[in-house]
Structures are given as C-alpha cells and as structure tokens.
Design an enzyme around this catalytic site. Structure first.
Site, PDB file in Angstrom:
ATOM      1  N   SER A   1      32.969  38.258  39.256  1.00  0.00           N
ATOM      2  CA  SER A   1      33.186  38.437  37.819  1.00  0.00           C
ATOM      3  C   SER A   1      34.165  39.586  37.612  1.00  0.00           C
ATOM      4  CB  SER A   1      31.861  38.747  37.113  1.00  0.00           C
ATOM      5  OG  SER A   1      31.403  40.037  37.500  1.00  0.00           O
TER       6      SER A   1
ATOM      7  N   ASP B   1      35.276  34.415  38.555  1.00  0.00           N
ATOM      8  CA  ASP B   1      34.272  33.753  37.727  1.00  0.00           C
ATOM      9  C   ASP B   1      34.427  34.189  36.269  1.00  0.00           C
ATOM     10  OD1 ASP B   1      32.068  32.134  37.215  1.00  0.00           O
ATOM     11  OD2 ASP B   1      30.625  33.737  37.579  1.00  0.00           O
TER      12      ASP B   1
ATOM     13  N   GLY C   1      21.403  33.655  33.296  1.00  0.00           N
ATOM     14  CA  GLY C   1      20.225  34.530  33.234  1.00  0.00           C
ATOM     15  C   GLY C   1      18.933  33.728  33.197  1.00  0.00           C
TER      16      GLY C   1
ATOM     17  N   HIS D   1      27.104  25.892  35.701  1.00  0.00           N
ATOM     18  CA  HIS D   1      26.873  27.333  35.654  1.00  0.00           C
ATOM     19  C   HIS D   1      25.395  27.592  35.360  1.00  0.00           C
ATOM     20  CE1 HIS D   1      31.001  29.222  35.558  1.00  0.00           C
ATOM     21  NE2 HIS D   1      31.273  27.917  35.573  1.00  0.00           N
TER      22      HIS D   1
END
Length: 231
Positions: free
Chosen positions: A50, A85, A179, A208
């Site tokens: 990320s 990402d 999450g 994802h």
C-alpha cells in the site's frame, strides 16, 4: 528468479479455476515469511504494497531493493510479482519508476469518465514496460490506508468499459469489505460477479478483502472468475 508481472500467473489461475494470493507486506519479516512459504508450497505469489506501507518502509525504491535482494539470497524460484495496492495516479507512476513489476490504479472514487481516462494512460505505460496493471470499479467497503469505501456493488457495464482498456486484471466491488466483516454482513453479491464475468470474459477478476470471507464463498467466487485474492 527476478520479479515478474502478474499476467501469466493470473491467466493460468483463471484457466485452472484457482486463485493466486496477494499478501500485503509491511516490513522485512513479513516479506521473508511470505516468500519462504510460497517457495515451500511451490506457489506463485503477489506481494502487495500500500502507499502507506511504502512510506513506512522508506519509499518504493527501498521496497524494490529489499524484495530483489531476498529473491536472490533466499533462492526463490517461484514467480513473484511486486504490486502496488490501491494506488493513486501519482503513486502508480512512482512505483513504475521505482521498479515494481505490477501496479494497481484505484480510480473507483473518480467519475467513470475520469477513471477510464487515467486508467487508459497507465495501461499504455505498463504495456510499453511489460508490467501488469489492475484497475477498480465500485469501491471496496471499509477502510484501507485512508481509502474508504461503502462496499457498493460495481456496475457491470462500467466494468466492461475499464476491462476493454486492456488492463491485466479487474477489481470490482461485489459487497466485499476491507478489515473485519460485521456480523450483519450480507455476503458477496454473486449475481453481480456473474454479470461482470459474462461481460469481461477471460479477464482475471480480483477479490479484495479476502480475509474473513467463508471458504465456500471464496470457492464460489473463484468459480465465477476470481483469479486473485487479496489477504
């Protein structure tokens, strides 16, 4: 083995009805553990970075140097892609310059016309350099690295617009969340996924928020064209 782009591994995954894992790295220890496990299992792997993790690890060039050094020192022979990402337009360009073998441009928060325009430009650059590129339509729920999505389902027609630009893989919102999944989560929208695959054909699709999705849903998603799962 040097870094590879993700195209061949994902094309094989789609044809073979399995998915390649993307595991996000945040430090040397995570990277080492993922590479050694992939080697032990003789499995291709995608290392996701990320923008926040890239900053934490002292920049994208540092990440490229670390991963390339590990591939050599650990004698890794399985295919490994180093992938940005949820990249911004600027982040994608920075990772291309730093030596990543794959990028994701997340233009899902732009109007579809702007998403198409920016994706098209990055596709041309990646084709020229032999890199793979992932694009996104319909944001993924939850928050990852400051990118917040409500988890809406993507419009299959918009997915086809982006797929037709020549991206390597497509991430589409199908009710998935980054999450922890809440107890009242409605689950994945397989009708949406099926409609997207029918319009995008052989395009490898990306799921994802793979962490926490029940195994039966994962298997069904793979049967409907998902070839890359982010963990």
């Amino acid at each position: 083995m040097p870094l590879v782009n993700a195209k061949e591994m994902l094309t094989k995954a789609k044809a073979g009805h399995y998915a390649v894992g993307q595991f996000n790295i945040n430090n040397l220890e995570w990277t080492k553990a993922i590479l050694l496990t992939a080697q032990e299992l003789n499995s291709p792997v995608i290392l996701g970075v990320s923008e926040g993790a890239g900053k934490y690890m002292c920049g994208y060039k540092t990440v490229v140097g670390m991963v390339n050094g590990m591939l050599e020192e650990l004698k890794i022979t399985v295919p490994v892609a180093l992938h940005l990402d949820h990249g911004s337009y600027e982040g994608a360009k920075a990772c291309i310059a730093a030596g990543f073998s794959s990028i994701m441009f997340d233009g899902s928060h732009y109007p579809i016309e702007e998403n198409v325009e920016k994706t098209k430009e990055l596709v041309a650059t990646c084709e020229e350099l032999g890199l793979s590129i992932e694009a996104e339509v319909g944001s993924i729920g939850g928050e990852e690295d400051g990118v917040i999505g409500a988890g809406e389902c993507a419009d299959p027609a918009e997915c086809k617009m982006i797929a037709d630009l020549g991206v390597t893989m497509l991430a589409a919102g199908i009710g998935n969340i980054h999450g922890k999944y809440p107890e009242n989560w409605a689950g994945l929208s397989f009708d949406t996924l099926d409609a997207i695959q029918q319009l995008t054909g052989e395009m490898p699709l990306v799921l994802h928020g793979g962490t926490g999705i029940p195994a039966d849903m994962i298997k069904k998603a793979i049967s409907l064209g998902v070839s890359k799962i982010n963990v």
